[in-house]
Design an enzyme around this catalytic site. Structure first.
Site, PDB file in Angstrom:
ATOM      1  N   CYS A  83     -39.853  -9.687  50.379  1.00  0.00           N
ATOM      2  CA  CYS A  83     -38.814 -10.639  50.741  1.00  0.00           C
ATOM      3  C   CYS A  83     -39.408 -11.949  51.217  1.00  0.00           C
ATOM      4  CB  CYS A  83     -37.961 -10.101  51.892  1.00  0.00           C
ATOM      5  SG  CYS A  83     -37.294  -8.480  51.593  1.00  0.00           S
ATOM      6  N   ASN A 130     -38.557  -9.611  56.521  1.00  0.00           N
ATOM      7  CA  ASN A 130     -39.579  -9.376  55.498  1.00  0.00           C
ATOM      8  C   ASN A 130     -40.549  -8.357  56.052  1.00  0.00           C
ATOM      9  OD1 ASN A 130     -42.541 -11.186  54.481  1.00  0.00           O
ATOM     10  ND2 ASN A 130     -41.544  -9.533  53.415  1.00  0.00           N
ATOM     11  N   GLY A 131     -40.759  -7.269  55.335  1.00  0.00           N
ATOM     12  CA  GLY A 131     -41.705  -6.251  55.787  1.00  0.00           C
ATOM     13  C   GLY A 131     -41.122  -4.869  55.638  1.00  0.00           C
ATOM     14  N   TYR A 153     -52.465 -12.396  45.734  1.00  0.00           N
ATOM     15  CA  TYR A 153     -51.429 -12.384  44.696  1.00  0.00           C
ATOM     16  C   TYR A 153     -50.075 -12.933  45.114  1.00  0.00           C
ATOM     17  CZ  TYR A 153     -48.016 -10.351  41.434  1.00  0.00           C
ATOM     18  OH  TYR A 153     -46.978 -10.168  40.565  1.00  0.00           O
ATOM     19  N   ASP A 208     -58.139 -11.415  36.424  1.00  0.00           N
ATOM     20  CA  ASP A 208     -56.841 -11.004  36.972  1.00  0.00           C
ATOM     21  C   ASP A 208     -57.043 -10.666  38.446  1.00  0.00           C
ATOM     22  OD1 ASP A 208     -54.160 -10.486  37.096  1.00  0.00           O
ATOM     23  OD2 ASP A 208     -54.162  -8.854  35.629  1.00  0.00           O
ATOM     24  N   ASP A 209     -55.939 -10.675  39.205  1.00  0.00           N
ATOM     25  CA  ASP A 209     -56.090 -10.486  40.651  1.00  0.00           C
ATOM     26  C   ASP A 209     -56.140  -9.023  41.066  1.00  0.00           C
ATOM     27  OD1 ASP A 209     -53.146  -9.760  41.007  1.00  0.00           O
ATOM     28  OD2 ASP A 209     -53.048 -11.757  40.140  1.00  0.00           O
ATOM     29  N   CYS A 243     -49.186   1.112  49.992  1.00  0.00           N
ATOM     30  CA  CYS A 243     -48.890   0.247  51.133  1.00  0.00           C
ATOM     31  C   CYS A 243     -47.576   0.697  51.763  1.00  0.00           C
ATOM     32  CB  CYS A 243     -48.753  -1.208  50.673  1.00  0.00           C
ATOM     33  SG  CYS A 243     -48.183  -2.304  51.971  1.00  0.00           S
TER      34      CYS A 243
END
Length: 471
Positions: free
Chosen positions: A14, A114-115, A254, A357-358, A394
């Site tokens: 978010c 956010n989180g 990213y 790429d990341d 995560c």
């Protein structure tokens, strides 16, 4: 939004934006959210207050799909908060779109978050047993109930008490009839910054939102800090002691926009440095360097500068695939209908290509891109990743796959290379990656690398994957 369409990248959950003390609060929030659109494309919402009433509007889709000038005119007032969302698990629904708004004896309240709270499931069950009735399956609502049930005299004390109970990652905005509160979790896992605009204070997940509206960046909100903004200005206090900060490294790798500065580091500069460090660790003899757009362009430029191999635009991204896009049939996909990326044949035909790429999550996208470059005539494709292998899920507000879906948790680097079909595959080491930040004191270092190391900065419950609320 379909996971099929989204490729096997991770998704930030978010973005939040808030402003207090401006007559065009909702309109400025709209532009702020527009700048944060990369943090969530599924739903968008704004709540505003004029001191007497709270107004809100939210919907499914992009910011530009959810709002128009007529809607913004209805969002009156001098203060507003906004939210863009990407949900991760379970059913997507308008009920879970934020900000969440509530009326109580004490007045109106809106929350944007956010989180992810790792103990939300336990708290949700406890609150239900005590009689709370939930409207959503969002962990944000758990905090709203905690605040509503806290019997302390002021909103600030109620919020502090509630946040002392929750664990996990959060950048929270709370709007009341006369205050805007901003809180960042004690580990600083998610970013949040403070700015100023024409006498008003603004807060946002990323500083790119300040640049968009022309606000001045003041500082980052500290881990464990509560900011209260009201008619008397700005008041700062701590709701939790923070001994060791752990900002998510993936914000730099990213998620964040390259023009954002997070906790003192510019995202583009850090990504360029990742590319330079990748060149030191893994030099490759090649003709061109290309990056996977958009997040890996900065690292590709860094790699090219460090090696002297020319940087080229070898892949073009179609940016116009919206939420309502009709997916091609399996048959058309098999025939090679390419919607998201196309190779620039004249740049790769007959060339040995370094592809930057990341990250690699499941590996399916990397496999497709390598094949696309070979189809366009590349003689060799060397895939270099500007972060370490992702081996752990995560729990802090990012849509990672479960561990059994992470290719690096189940295969060696050589097995991944073989699956993807690259001539070589190299990852940036954790040590090199962290050296990009010029941080000397790694005992209290500033980053969470749990997805690479399995070392989580907070306690993690057994079977946590099963016990997550929809976010």
């Amino acid at each position: 939004m379909h996971h099929e369409m989204m490729s096997d990248k991770w998704h930030e959950e978010c973005g939040v934006f808030g402003i207090y003390g401006h007559p065009n609060a909702a309109e400025l929030t709209y532009y702020g959210l527009y700048a944060l659109q990369h943090r969530g494309q599924e739903s968008a919402g704004i709540a505003s207050v004029d001191g007497r009433k709270m107004y809100q509007h939210k919907g499914m889709g992009l910011v530009s799909e959810v709002f128009d000038s007529d809607v913004l005119k209805t969002l009156k007032g001098h203060a507003a908060i906004g939210h863009v969302r990407y949900s991760t698990t379970g059913e997507t629904s308008i009920a879970n779109a934020q900000p969440l708004t509530f009326g109580s004896q004490r007045g109106n309240m809106a929350l944007a978050h956010n989180g992810n709270l790792i103990n939300a499931f336990q708290l949700h069950n406890r609150l239900e047993r005590q009689g709370s009735i939930f409207q959503t399956t969002s962990d944000t609502e758990v905090v709203a109930h905690l605040i509503a049930r806290s019997g302390l005299p002021t909103i600030e004390e109620n919020v502090k008490e509630s946040l002392s109970i929750v664990k996990g990652a959060f950048a929270f905005l709370i709007l009341t009839d006369d205050k805007l509160l901003a809180m960042r979790d004690p580990h600083g896992l998610r970013p949040m910054a403070l700015g100023q605009f024409e006498g008003a204070y603004v807060v946002a997940s990323e500083t790119c939102a300040f640049d968009t509206i022309g606000a001045e960046y003041l500082r980052d909100i500290e881990p464990g800090e509560m900011l209260v903004i009201d008619k008397n200005g700005l008041h700062s206090s701590k709701f939790a002691h923070s001994s060791k900060t752990s900002l998510c490294t993936f914000e730099y790798i990213y998620f964040a926009r390259p023009d954002s500065d997070i906790d003192g580091f510019n995202v583009h500069s850090v990504r360029k440095k990742f590319g330079k460090l990748l060149a030191e660790e893994h030099p490759v003899d090649a003709d061109v360097v290309i990056g996977v757009p958009d997040s890996s362009i900065s690292a590709a430029i860094g790699y090219a500068e460090a090696t002297g191999i020319p940087y080229e635009i070898g892949l073009i991204k179609n940016r116009y695939i919206g939420r309502t896009f009709i997916q091609p049939s399996q048959e058309l996909r098999e025939r090679g209908v390419k919607l998201k990326l196309s190779a620039v044949r004249s740049m790769v035909d007959g060339k040995r290509v370094v592809l930057i790429d990341d990250s690699i999550v499941r590996g399916t996208t990397s496999k497709r891109i390598v094949q696309m470059l070979r189809d366009a005539g590349a003689t060799e494709v060397h895939l270099l990743i500007s972060s370490p292998p992702v081996t752990n899920a995560c729990y802090y507000g990012i849509d990672t796959s479960a561990r059994n879906e992470l290719i690096a948790a189940n295969k060696t680097v050589e097995e991944i290379r073989d699956y993807i079909g690259a001539d070589s595959l190299h990852y940036l080491s954790e040590e090199k990656m962290l050296s990009a930040f010029d941080v000397v004191d790694f005992a209290n270092h500033k980053f969470c690398n749990a997805c690479f190391t399995g070392r989580y900065p907070t306690e993690v419950y057994e079977d946590l994957e099963k016990h997550m609320l929809e976010r």
